[in-house]
Design a protein around this motif. Structure first.
Motif, PDB file in Angstrom:
ATOM      1  N   ASP A 118       1.169 -11.076 -12.082  1.00  0.00           N
ATOM      2  CA  ASP A 118       2.496 -11.586 -12.404  1.00  0.00           C
ATOM      3  C   ASP A 118       3.494 -10.517 -11.977  1.00  0.00           C
ATOM      4  O   ASP A 118       3.144  -9.342 -11.853  1.00  0.00           O
ATOM      5  N   LYS A 119       4.701 -10.944 -11.751  1.00  0.00           N
ATOM      6  CA  LYS A 119       5.750 -10.064 -11.241  1.00  0.00           C
ATOM      7  C   LYS A 119       6.942 -10.123 -12.190  1.00  0.00           C
ATOM      8  O   LYS A 119       7.191 -11.154 -12.822  1.00  0.00           O
ATOM      9  N   ASN A 120       7.671  -9.015 -12.274  1.00  0.00           N
ATOM     10  CA  ASN A 120       8.866  -9.005 -13.118  1.00  0.00           C
ATOM     11  C   ASN A 120       9.931  -9.953 -12.568  1.00  0.00           C
ATOM     12  O   ASN A 120       9.993 -10.222 -11.381  1.00  0.00           O
ATOM     13  N   THR A 121      10.760 -10.482 -13.474  1.00  0.00           N
ATOM     14  CA  THR A 121      11.816 -11.428 -13.087  1.00  0.00           C
ATOM     15  C   THR A 121      13.083 -10.704 -12.657  1.00  0.00           C
ATOM     16  O   THR A 121      13.704 -11.058 -11.669  1.00  0.00           O
ATOM     17  N   VAL A 122      13.472  -9.680 -13.405  1.00  0.00           N
ATOM     18  CA  VAL A 122      14.722  -8.968 -13.157  1.00  0.00           C
ATOM     19  C   VAL A 122      14.408  -7.563 -12.677  1.00  0.00           C
ATOM     20  O   VAL A 122      13.567  -6.872 -13.247  1.00  0.00           O
ATOM     21  N   VAL A 123      15.092  -7.144 -11.607  1.00  0.00           N
ATOM     22  CA  VAL A 123      14.915  -5.809 -11.046  1.00  0.00           C
ATOM     23  C   VAL A 123      16.273  -5.124 -11.016  1.00  0.00           C
ATOM     24  O   VAL A 123      17.228  -5.644 -10.455  1.00  0.00           O
ATOM     25  N   TRP A 124      16.346  -3.950 -11.635  1.00  0.00           N
ATOM     26  CA  TRP A 124      17.547  -3.114 -11.587  1.00  0.00           C
ATOM     27  C   TRP A 124      17.279  -1.947 -10.651  1.00  0.00           C
ATOM     28  O   TRP A 124      16.405  -1.130 -10.919  1.00  0.00           O
ATOM     29  N   PHE A 125      18.011  -1.840  -9.561  1.00  0.00           N
ATOM     30  CA  PHE A 125      17.990  -0.740  -8.599  1.00  0.00           C
ATOM     31  C   PHE A 125      16.647  -0.557  -7.896  1.00  0.00           C
ATOM     32  O   PHE A 125      16.590  -0.571  -6.694  1.00  0.00           O
ATOM     33  N   GLU A 126      15.588  -0.343  -8.611  1.00  0.00           N
ATOM     34  CA  GLU A 126      14.291   0.012  -8.039  1.00  0.00           C
ATOM     35  C   GLU A 126      13.686  -1.149  -7.266  1.00  0.00           C
ATOM     36  O   GLU A 126      14.359  -1.802  -6.504  1.00  0.00           O
ATOM     37  N   GLY A 127      12.429  -1.416  -7.488  1.00  0.00           N
ATOM     38  CA  GLY A 127      11.739  -2.494  -6.785  1.00  0.00           C
ATOM     39  C   GLY A 127      10.965  -3.354  -7.757  1.00  0.00           C
ATOM     40  O   GLY A 127      11.126  -3.258  -8.969  1.00  0.00           O
ATOM     41  N   ASP A 128      10.110  -4.179  -7.207  1.00  0.00           N
ATOM     42  CA  ASP A 128       9.317  -5.101  -8.018  1.00  0.00           C
ATOM     43  C   ASP A 128       8.202  -4.364  -8.747  1.00  0.00           C
ATOM     44  O   ASP A 128       7.726  -3.324  -8.291  1.00  0.00           O
ATOM     45  N   ASN A 129       7.795  -4.930  -9.870  1.00  0.00           N
ATOM     46  CA  ASN A 129       6.649  -4.421 -10.623  1.00  0.00           C
ATOM     47  C   ASN A 129       5.658  -5.557 -10.781  1.00  0.00           C
ATOM     48  O   ASN A 129       6.033  -6.678 -11.122  1.00  0.00           O
ATOM     49  N   TYR A 130       4.395  -5.248 -10.537  1.00  0.00           N
ATOM     50  CA  TYR A 130       3.327  -6.234 -10.652  1.00  0.00           C
ATOM     51  C   TYR A 130       2.307  -5.731 -11.660  1.00  0.00           C
ATOM     52  O   TYR A 130       2.011  -4.534 -11.711  1.00  0.00           O
ATOM     53  N   VAL A 131       1.749  -6.651 -12.424  1.00  0.00           N
ATOM     54  CA  VAL A 131       0.640  -6.335 -13.312  1.00  0.00           C
ATOM     55  C   VAL A 131      -0.505  -7.262 -12.928  1.00  0.00           C
ATOM     56  O   VAL A 131      -0.389  -8.481 -13.017  1.00  0.00           O
ATOM     57  N   ILE A 132      -1.600  -6.651 -12.479  1.00  0.00           N
ATOM     58  CA  ILE A 132      -2.786  -7.393 -12.054  1.00  0.00           C
ATOM     59  C   ILE A 132      -3.837  -7.278 -13.154  1.00  0.00           C
ATOM     60  O   ILE A 132      -4.135  -6.174 -13.614  1.00  0.00           O
ATOM     61  N   THR A 133      -4.369  -8.401 -13.554  1.00  0.00           N
ATOM     62  CA  THR A 133      -5.497  -8.444 -14.481  1.00  0.00           C
ATOM     63  C   THR A 133      -6.698  -8.877 -13.658  1.00  0.00           C
ATOM     64  O   THR A 133      -6.640  -9.914 -12.992  1.00  0.00           O
ATOM     65  N   ALA A 134      -7.779  -8.074 -13.706  1.00  0.00           N
ATOM     66  CA  ALA A 134      -8.911  -8.334 -12.810  1.00  0.00           C
ATOM     67  C   ALA A 134     -10.243  -8.058 -13.496  1.00  0.00           C
ATOM     68  O   ALA A 134     -10.313  -7.284 -14.451  1.00  0.00           O
ATOM     69  N   ASN A 135     -11.285  -8.680 -12.947  1.00  0.00           N
ATOM     70  CA  ASN A 135     -12.641  -8.374 -13.386  1.00  0.00           C
ATOM     71  C   ASN A 135     -12.949  -6.907 -13.084  1.00  0.00           C
ATOM     72  O   ASN A 135     -12.487  -6.368 -12.069  1.00  0.00           O
ATOM     73  N   ASN A 136     -13.751  -6.286 -13.927  1.00  0.00           N
ATOM     74  CA  ASN A 136     -14.088  -4.871 -13.752  1.00  0.00           C
ATOM     75  C   ASN A 136     -14.890  -4.600 -12.487  1.00  0.00           C
ATOM     76  O   ASN A 136     -14.839  -3.503 -11.947  1.00  0.00           O
ATOM     77  N   ASP A 137     -15.630  -5.597 -12.008  1.00  0.00           N
ATOM     78  CA  ASP A 137     -16.485  -5.384 -10.838  1.00  0.00           C
ATOM     79  C   ASP A 137     -15.861  -5.852  -9.524  1.00  0.00           C
ATOM     80  O   ASP A 137     -16.541  -5.926  -8.506  1.00  0.00           O
ATOM     81  N   CYS A 138     -14.578  -6.151  -9.525  1.00  0.00           N
ATOM     82  CA  CYS A 138     -13.951  -6.650  -8.292  1.00  0.00           C
ATOM     83  C   CYS A 138     -13.638  -5.505  -7.334  1.00  0.00           C
ATOM     84  O   CYS A 138     -13.649  -4.334  -7.708  1.00  0.00           O
ATOM     85  N   ASP A 139     -13.344  -5.855  -6.097  1.00  0.00           N
ATOM     86  CA  ASP A 139     -12.950  -4.887  -5.070  1.00  0.00           C
ATOM     87  C   ASP A 139     -11.471  -4.559  -5.293  1.00  0.00           C
ATOM     88  O   ASP A 139     -10.574  -5.278  -4.841  1.00  0.00           O
ATOM     89  N   ILE A 140     -11.213  -3.488  -6.007  1.00  0.00           N
ATOM     90  CA  ILE A 140      -9.856  -3.117  -6.429  1.00  0.00           C
ATOM     91  C   ILE A 140      -8.921  -2.960  -5.237  1.00  0.00           C
ATOM     92  O   ILE A 140      -7.802  -3.470  -5.252  1.00  0.00           O
ATOM     93  N   GLU A 141      -9.375  -2.256  -4.220  1.00  0.00           N
ATOM     94  CA  GLU A 141      -8.511  -1.995  -3.067  1.00  0.00           C
ATOM     95  C   GLU A 141      -8.145  -3.284  -2.341  1.00  0.00           C
ATOM     96  O   GLU A 141      -7.029  -3.426  -1.855  1.00  0.00           O
ATOM     97  N   LEU A 142      -9.052  -4.218  -2.293  1.00  0.00           N
ATOM     98  CA  LEU A 142      -8.766  -5.497  -1.649  1.00  0.00           C
ATOM     99  C   LEU A 142      -7.747  -6.306  -2.468  1.00  0.00           C
ATOM    100  O   LEU A 142      -6.802  -6.862  -1.910  1.00  0.00           O
ATOM    101  N   ILE A 143      -7.909  -6.324  -3.779  1.00  0.00           N
ATOM    102  CA  ILE A 143      -6.972  -7.045  -4.648  1.00  0.00           C
ATOM    103  C   ILE A 143      -5.577  -6.426  -4.540  1.00  0.00           C
ATOM    104  O   ILE A 143      -4.574  -7.127  -4.433  1.00  0.00           O
ATOM    105  N   ILE A 144      -5.501  -5.097  -4.542  1.00  0.00           N
ATOM    106  CA  ILE A 144      -4.221  -4.410  -4.369  1.00  0.00           C
ATOM    107  C   ILE A 144      -3.616  -4.794  -3.018  1.00  0.00           C
ATOM    108  O   ILE A 144      -2.418  -5.075  -2.916  1.00  0.00           O
ATOM    109  N   SER A 145      -4.436  -4.830  -1.979  1.00  0.00           N
ATOM    110  CA  SER A 145      -3.958  -5.198  -0.639  1.00  0.00           C
ATOM    111  C   SER A 145      -3.362  -6.599  -0.628  1.00  0.00           C
ATOM    112  O   SER A 145      -2.299  -6.820  -0.036  1.00  0.00           O
ATOM    113  N   PHE A 146      -4.024  -7.543  -1.279  1.00  0.00           N
ATOM    114  CA  PHE A 146      -3.498  -8.908  -1.339  1.00  0.00           C
ATOM    115  C   PHE A 146      -2.121  -8.925  -1.998  1.00  0.00           C
ATOM    116  O   PHE A 146      -1.195  -9.580  -1.527  1.00  0.00           O
TER     117      PHE A 146
END
Length: 185
Positions: A118-146
């Motif tokens: 999910d992504k934040n709705t309102v951004v002041w000055f900076e940039g977007d913030n994302y919070v990813i919830t993922a399985n512990n055994d997933c390919d972290i770098e690939l999910i971040i890349s997506f």
């Protein structure tokens, strides 16, 4: 597992701080002065990128080549522009990224959900913030890349000087509804 991505827009590109369960583990940066974006994903304390994301020219579709540290080339492509649906094949595994109404995205591997963000709705000055919830055994770098690809493809030359940005997210079609009952393993 929780992965937090904090974007910092600067005048010549974008930088990302990436936290894994509240510990800074990765960072990413876009290369400045490029017609087609190139984003490098680094592990903390390493100077060689773990992943390089290269945007490919396309009229409407999202096209990125993902290069891993071992020079493996993966292709992230759009299945449906109208339904915000994307794919990426990694060996025998088939990943799909579904955009939902609002600002949520889900990631599926071989037709099983492994993450969402999910992504934040309102951004002041900076940039977007994302919070990813993922399985512990997933390919972290690939999910971040997506997530970085979706963020980068949606920028479309937006101004870095905005003091306030409000993002209401997707109001169009969706290829798959968001599963509010999904829980990570």
């Amino acid at each position: 597992m929780e992965i937090a991505i904090q974007q910092n827009k600067i005048s010549i590109g974008e930088k990302y701080k990436i936290y894994l369960n509240k510990e800074k583990v990765y960072f990413a940066s876009s290369m400045p002065f490029r017609f087609l974006s190139i984003i490098n994903l680094f592990k903390e304390m390493e100077s060689r990128p773990r992943i390089v994301l290269k945007k490919r020219w396309s009229w409407f579709e999202t096209k990125y080549d993902i290069f891993r540290n071992d020079h493996e080339k993966l292709e992230f492509r759009t299945i449906s522009v109208w339904k915000n649906h994307h794919k990426c094949r990694v060996g025998q595994d088939y990943y799909e990224v579904f955009g939902h109404r609002g600002k949520k995205y889900s990631v599926f591997k071989n037709n099983n959900q492994i993450a969402f963000w999910d992504k934040n709705t309102v951004v002041w000055f900076e940039g977007d913030n994302y919070v990813i919830t993922a399985n512990n055994d997933c390919d972290i770098e690939l999910i971040i890349s997506f997530c970085l690809i979706i963020d980068n493809k949606s920028e479309n030359g937006s101004s870095n000087g905005n003091t306030l940005t409000i993002d209401l997210g997707n109001i169009g079609f969706e290829a798959r509804k968001f599963d509010v009952n999904w829980k990570p393993k």
